[in-house]
Design a protein around this motif. Structure first.
Motif, PDB file in Angstrom:
ATOM      1  N   LEU A   1     -13.508   2.105  -2.816  1.00  0.00           N
ATOM      2  CA  LEU A   1     -13.404   1.584  -4.182  1.00  0.00           C
ATOM      3  C   LEU A   1     -13.460   2.718  -5.201  1.00  0.00           C
ATOM      4  N   GLY A   2     -14.344   3.674  -4.979  1.00  0.00           N
ATOM      5  CA  GLY A   2     -14.430   4.805  -5.894  1.00  0.00           C
ATOM      6  C   GLY A   2     -13.149   5.623  -5.920  1.00  0.00           C
ATOM      7  N   LEU A   3     -12.551   5.852  -4.744  1.00  0.00           N
ATOM      8  CA  LEU A   3     -11.305   6.612  -4.691  1.00  0.00           C
ATOM      9  C   LEU A   3     -10.169   5.880  -5.392  1.00  0.00           C
ATOM     10  N   VAL A   4     -10.107   4.581  -5.221  1.00  0.00           N
ATOM     11  CA  VAL A   4      -9.054   3.802  -5.883  1.00  0.00           C
ATOM     12  C   VAL A   4      -9.231   3.850  -7.397  1.00  0.00           C
ATOM     13  N   LEU A   5     -10.458   3.765  -7.865  1.00  0.00           N
ATOM     14  CA  LEU A   5     -10.698   3.834  -9.316  1.00  0.00           C
ATOM     15  C   LEU A   5     -10.284   5.193  -9.877  1.00  0.00           C
ATOM     16  N   ILE A   6     -10.568   6.257  -9.130  1.00  0.00           N
ATOM     17  CA  ILE A   6     -10.160   7.587  -9.590  1.00  0.00           C
ATOM     18  C   ILE A   6      -8.639   7.698  -9.646  1.00  0.00           C
TER      19      ILE A   6
ATOM     20  N   THR B   1       0.828  -1.208   0.000  1.00  0.00           N
ATOM     21  CA  THR B   1       0.000   0.000   0.000  1.00  0.00           C
ATOM     22  C   THR B   1       0.860   1.254   0.000  1.00  0.00           C
ATOM     23  N   LEU B   2       1.947   1.230   0.764  1.00  0.00           N
ATOM     24  CA  LEU B   2       2.854   2.376   0.775  1.00  0.00           C
ATOM     25  C   LEU B   2       3.464   2.603  -0.601  1.00  0.00           C
ATOM     26  N   VAL B   3       3.813   1.514  -1.279  1.00  0.00           N
ATOM     27  CA  VAL B   3       4.335   1.643  -2.647  1.00  0.00           C
ATOM     28  C   VAL B   3       3.277   2.255  -3.563  1.00  0.00           C
ATOM     29  N   ALA B   4       2.032   1.785  -3.430  1.00  0.00           N
ATOM     30  CA  ALA B   4       0.961   2.321  -4.256  1.00  0.00           C
ATOM     31  C   ALA B   4       0.703   3.793  -3.956  1.00  0.00           C
TER      32      ALA B   4
ATOM     33  N   VAL C   1       0.515  -0.867 -15.712  1.00  0.00           N
ATOM     34  CA  VAL C   1       1.057  -1.426 -14.479  1.00  0.00           C
ATOM     35  C   VAL C   1       0.857  -0.461 -13.317  1.00  0.00           C
ATOM     36  N   GLY C   2       1.055   0.829 -13.574  1.00  0.00           N
ATOM     37  CA  GLY C   2       0.872   1.824 -12.513  1.00  0.00           C
ATOM     38  C   GLY C   2      -0.556   1.835 -11.993  1.00  0.00           C
ATOM     39  N   ALA C   3      -1.519   1.761 -12.896  1.00  0.00           N
ATOM     40  CA  ALA C   3      -2.913   1.731 -12.466  1.00  0.00           C
ATOM     41  C   ALA C   3      -3.231   0.435 -11.738  1.00  0.00           C
ATOM     42  N   ALA C   4      -2.588  -0.658 -12.163  1.00  0.00           N
ATOM     43  CA  ALA C   4      -2.865  -1.952 -11.542  1.00  0.00           C
ATOM     44  C   ALA C   4      -2.339  -2.021 -10.118  1.00  0.00           C
ATOM     45  N   VAL C   5      -1.286  -1.242  -9.801  1.00  0.00           N
ATOM     46  CA  VAL C   5      -0.722  -1.285  -8.456  1.00  0.00           C
ATOM     47  C   VAL C   5      -1.774  -0.882  -7.423  1.00  0.00           C
TER      48      VAL C   5
ATOM     49  N   PHE D   1      -6.029  11.786  -2.568  1.00  0.00           N
ATOM     50  CA  PHE D   1      -6.728  10.534  -2.885  1.00  0.00           C
ATOM     51  C   PHE D   1      -6.242   9.392  -1.999  1.00  0.00           C
ATOM     52  N   ASP D   2      -4.913   9.330  -1.809  1.00  0.00           N
ATOM     53  CA  ASP D   2      -4.373   8.228  -1.005  1.00  0.00           C
ATOM     54  C   ASP D   2      -4.735   8.374   0.469  1.00  0.00           C
ATOM     55  N   ILE D   3      -4.677   9.604   1.007  1.00  0.00           N
ATOM     56  CA  ILE D   3      -5.048   9.815   2.402  1.00  0.00           C
ATOM     57  C   ILE D   3      -6.521   9.484   2.620  1.00  0.00           C
ATOM     58  N   ALA D   4      -7.365   9.921   1.667  1.00  0.00           N
ATOM     59  CA  ALA D   4      -8.787   9.618   1.786  1.00  0.00           C
ATOM     60  C   ALA D   4      -9.035   8.112   1.711  1.00  0.00           C
ATOM     61  N   TRP D   5      -8.299   7.427   0.839  1.00  0.00           N
ATOM     62  CA  TRP D   5      -8.486   5.984   0.710  1.00  0.00           C
ATOM     63  C   TRP D   5      -8.058   5.261   1.985  1.00  0.00           C
ATOM     64  N   LEU D   6      -6.916   5.652   2.561  1.00  0.00           N
ATOM     65  CA  LEU D   6      -6.474   5.038   3.812  1.00  0.00           C
ATOM     66  C   LEU D   6      -7.452   5.331   4.948  1.00  0.00           C
TER      67      LEU D   6
END
Length: 312
Positions: A110-115, A54-57, A135-139, A81-86
Motif C-alpha cells: 500500500l505504501g509503494l502504491v501511494l508513492i 496491473t500491467l497497464v498501471a 486519472v493516472g494516479a487513480a490507475v 516501485f512497480d517491481i517492488a509492489w509486484l
C-alpha cells in the motif's frame, strides 16, 4: 450425469512355455465426469483481468515517473516501485495462511502504491493536465484495490485455535530447519578443523624431515666433533635440539613407549663398554619387535651423546 471412459492398467499372469510372468493389461472404466468448477473459472478470469490492468498501471507509472526524473535512467528508477509492489503482492499471497505475516507485505504494498500514485500525480500536475494527473494516479490505486479484493476472496480464515495449531506446526518445521542448518555448519567446521590438523601434521613432517634430521644427527661422530672443536659440538647440539623432539614424536607415534625403552637399553649397553654393533644385537634380543634400522639409529644417537659428554 455424464460419464467418460477412462483407460487403466492392471497386472495379470501370462504363461508361455510353462513360465509365468505378470504383464500389464489395459481395461476401460466408466467414471462420472466432474462438472466444471465455475467458481474457479470465475476466479481465474478475474485474476487475469486484474493482471492485465496491473500491467497497464505498471507501464503508466514507469513512463510517468521516468519522465518526471528526466528520462533515461529515470525509467529504470520508475520501474523500481512497480517491481517492488509486484514482489510484495507475491509475498502477500504466500502468507495467506498467516495473518500476522500477511499484514506486513500488505502495508508495504500500500505504501509503494501511494508513492507511485503521488509521483504520477506530480508528473501530470507539472505537465499542466489535471485530468492526466488524477486519472493516472487513480490507475495504480484501482489496480491495488482490485488485488486487495482478490486476496480477500482467496484468504483462508482460521479460527484462533486452528491458527495456534498451524503456528505450532510451523514452529516445529522451522526448528528442524534451524537444527539442520546448525548441524551443517558444525559438520563443515569439524571437517575444516580436521583438514587443518592434517595439513599441520603434513607441514610439520615436511619441515622436520624426520628421517633426514635423524640421519644427519646420527652420522656425526665423536671424531668429527673433535676435528671441529667446540663449534662442531655446538652444531650437533643444535641438530639434536631440533631433531630430538621430532624424533620423540615420531617414535611415540610409531612405536609407543618402545622408543624410550630402546634409548635406555642403548645407554646401558654403551655405558658398559659394548660396541655399537654388539649393543644393537643385545637390544634386538631383548626387544624382538623393534626394527633394526630404528635400533641402529638409536644406538648411534646415544653413542654420540656419550661421546659429547666425555668430550665436554
Amino acid at each position: 450425469m455424464k460419464f467418460v471412459n477412462e483407460i487403466r492398467h492392471r497386472l495379470t499372469d501370462r504363461t508361455i512355455d510353462g513360465t509365468t510372468n505378470q504383464v500389464s493389461e489395459p481395461y476401460t472404466v466408466r467414471t462420472p465426469k466432474l462438472p466444471r468448477d465455475k467458481d474457479q473459472v470465475a476466479l481465474v478470469g478475474v485474476s487475469g483481468l486484474v493482471l492485465a490492468l496491473t500491467l497497464v498501471a505498471v507501464v503508466w507509472s514507469t513512463v510517468s515517473i521516468g519522465q518526471l526524473l528526466g528520462g533515461g535512467v529515470g525509467y529504470a528508477a520508475g520501474a523500481v516501485f512497480d517491481i517492488a509492489w509486484l514482489s510484495v503482492l507475491v509475498l502477500e499471497y504466500l502468507a495467506r495462511f498467516d495473518p500476522k505475516k500477511r499484514e506486513f507485505p500488505r502495508n508495504v504494498g500500500l505504501g509503494l502504491v501511494l508513492i507511485a500514485a503521488a509521483a504520477i500525480f506530480l508528473h501530470g500536475w507539472q505537465a499542466g493536465s489535471w485530468p492526466m494527473a488524477a486519472v493516472g494516479a487513480a490507475v495504480s490505486l484501482v489496480s491495488k484495490a482490485l488485488w486487495w479484493a482478490v486476496f480477500k476472496h482467496i484468504e483462508k480464515e482460521l479460527s484462533p485455535a486452528d491458527s495456534q495449531w498451524v503456528a505450532a506446526e510451523m514452529s516445529k518445521a522451522n526448528a528442524k530447519l534451524a537444527i539442520a542448518g546448525a548441524r551443517r555448519q558444525a559438520a563443515k567446521a569439524e571437517v575444516a578443523a580436521r583438514l587443518e590438523l592434517l595439513a599441520a601434521e603434513r607441514d610439520l613432517t615436511e619441515l622436520a624431515g624426520l628421517d633426514h634430521f635423524r640421519g644427519s644427527a646420527d652420522v656425526i661422530t665423536a671424531e668429527q666433533v673433535g676435528e671441529h672443536g667446540q663449534a662442531g659440538a655446538n652444531f650437533v647440539d643444535v641438530i639434536h635440539e631440533v631433531a630430538g623432539p621430532l624424533n620423540r614424536a615420531n617414535t611415540v607415534r610409531e612405536h609407543g613407549e618402545q622408543g624410550a625403552n630402546i634409548s635406555h637399553l642403548a645407554r646401558v649397553e654403551l655405558t658398559a663398554g659394548v660396541s655399537k654393533e654388539d649393543a644393537v644385537e643385545a637390544i634386538l634380543a631383548k626387544v624382538p619387535d623393534a626394527k633394526r634400522t630404528s635400533v641402529e639409529a638409536t644406538v648411534r644417537r646415544e653413542h654420540n651423546k656419550l661421546d659429547r659428554a666425555a668430550y665436554r
